[in-house]
Scaffold this active site. Sequence first.
Site: not given
Lengths: 299, 260
Positions: A261, A212, A125, A238-239, A160, A42-43
């Site tokens: 996700t 997602g 973020c 991403g997804g 990121k 986690k950040s």
Amino acid sequence: MTSRVGKITIRNPLLLASGILGESSGSMIRVYSSGAGGVVTKSIGMEPRDGYRNPTVYEFESGMLNAMGLPNPGIEHFSDVISRTKAAGVFTVGSIFGGDENEFSHLAGKMEAYGVDAVELNLSCPHVEGFGSELGSSPERVRSVVGAVRQAVRIPVWAKMTPNVADMGSIAAAAEEAGADAIVAINTVRAMAISARLRRPVLSNTYGGLSGEAVKYVGLRAVYEIGKKCSIPVIGVGGVRSGEDVAEYLVAGASAVQIGTAVAERGPGVFGQVADELSDFMEREGFSSLKEMIGIARR
Amino acid sequence: MQGGNLRIVEIAEVVKESPSIWTIRYRDPSPSKPGQFVMVWVPGVDEVPMSLSYTGDEKGITFRPIGETTRALSELSAGDRIGVRGIYGNSFTRTGGEVLVVGGGTGIASVIAAVEPFVSDGKVHAALGARSREELFFEDRVISAGAELHISTDDGSKGHKGFITDVVRRLLGSGWIAQVIACGPEKMLYNTALIAREFGVPGQYSVERYMKCGIGVCDACSLDGRLVCRDGPVFDGDFLLGSEDFGRFRLSPNGTRIPV
């Protein structure tokens, strides 16, 4: 299935994305045992933060929105989590967020001292004022943060990126020039959910980040586009929820991927399942290494 | 994604179970089992995990107004709208023989939904404990289900004076109980699990943790790498007693490991 990201070798290209289950060593060790190549925490910031009130997530069929508000125990309290995770042999990337280059450098130095294998700079973020994409939308600020962290640590530095900008390529190029070892793309897409029946936004923070399946095609575009501007490795996010999704990212130019996700959808066991699906795909399609796949859509 | 997308529901009824305990009923035909929970959103206030005290088409949540969210909930009336997500989590399962159902305080709300279905499979003892008689509720449901009711209160205002774990020890001592299920304050759960282990009786315990997402991503409810929202909230006694966290540590909203 061994994956190379710059100088680093990981056992497979599937990493746990930041913000998902990366707060406790127990969960990170479990994700690794379930078949991930490694984890991103986690950040973590300078001070403890509780994050936003609930609702902090909103689910729908093809993804979710979240605005957690960067909850974290603060860097001073994170050493035990890293040492327990590292003691279990987990490839661990420490994600950090700060308000300026000095905070980022301090946080990166601490993470390095705690024993992480690389740091990931959260420049993306989308839902906390003063952090994340507020820095990451400006090539100049990205250059100064990445440059400062590069000076502060010897371990690899990953940047990121936010997709919520007009030109991701030039921001990624700024990160590369400043010394980043890899680009991670994408963070969530700024979005919101509304309840018409309650006549109000659902998330307590109003705005959140979309993730997602719904954002996979934004992620693929970002990886492809960044690959044209940068020569350092790109990690696609991403997804990703199946082996074929990973293959799509690799073919678009990613050296590895992160999964977030899909953990909500398929559970922490998703990593082992996706790894199996990826090797089936490679066998069916006649690929004998990941390297053969990377970026072939760009040729 | 997990299939528990947000639904806006109208409150059908607000019931006062005792001077300090409220139940809210709302219509929601989603299939659910005893021990499962929903994320309850009070618009403008917060969203919190709550066990279902009624699992049929007319769902129910039962609570003591102690925090901001439960206080706000207690001020709502029939016709008001709230949000619910879920049904989430696992459930209590019947493994056979006589079962002892233990509920401490508002933990009664979670185990009560198991009493009614379990009675059809054999004898059920329900041990309900609270600080005082004002905080006891659902004795009527235990009785009308045909289960045997045992009561304790800390102040002795009803039933055994003392802790519910005294009652648990006495009942397990009878030798007839083949299974324990329990929900309540963690200290009570921990002691219940220890007593059950001492008598060699398997147990299932519903654990409470602070939650943000409810769907297994935020890690706030992590307990030795298991997620209370997704792998729980019901865990077996062997896992819990072998863990580092049960009865000792939880994560605060910012993720710091702190004493329970």
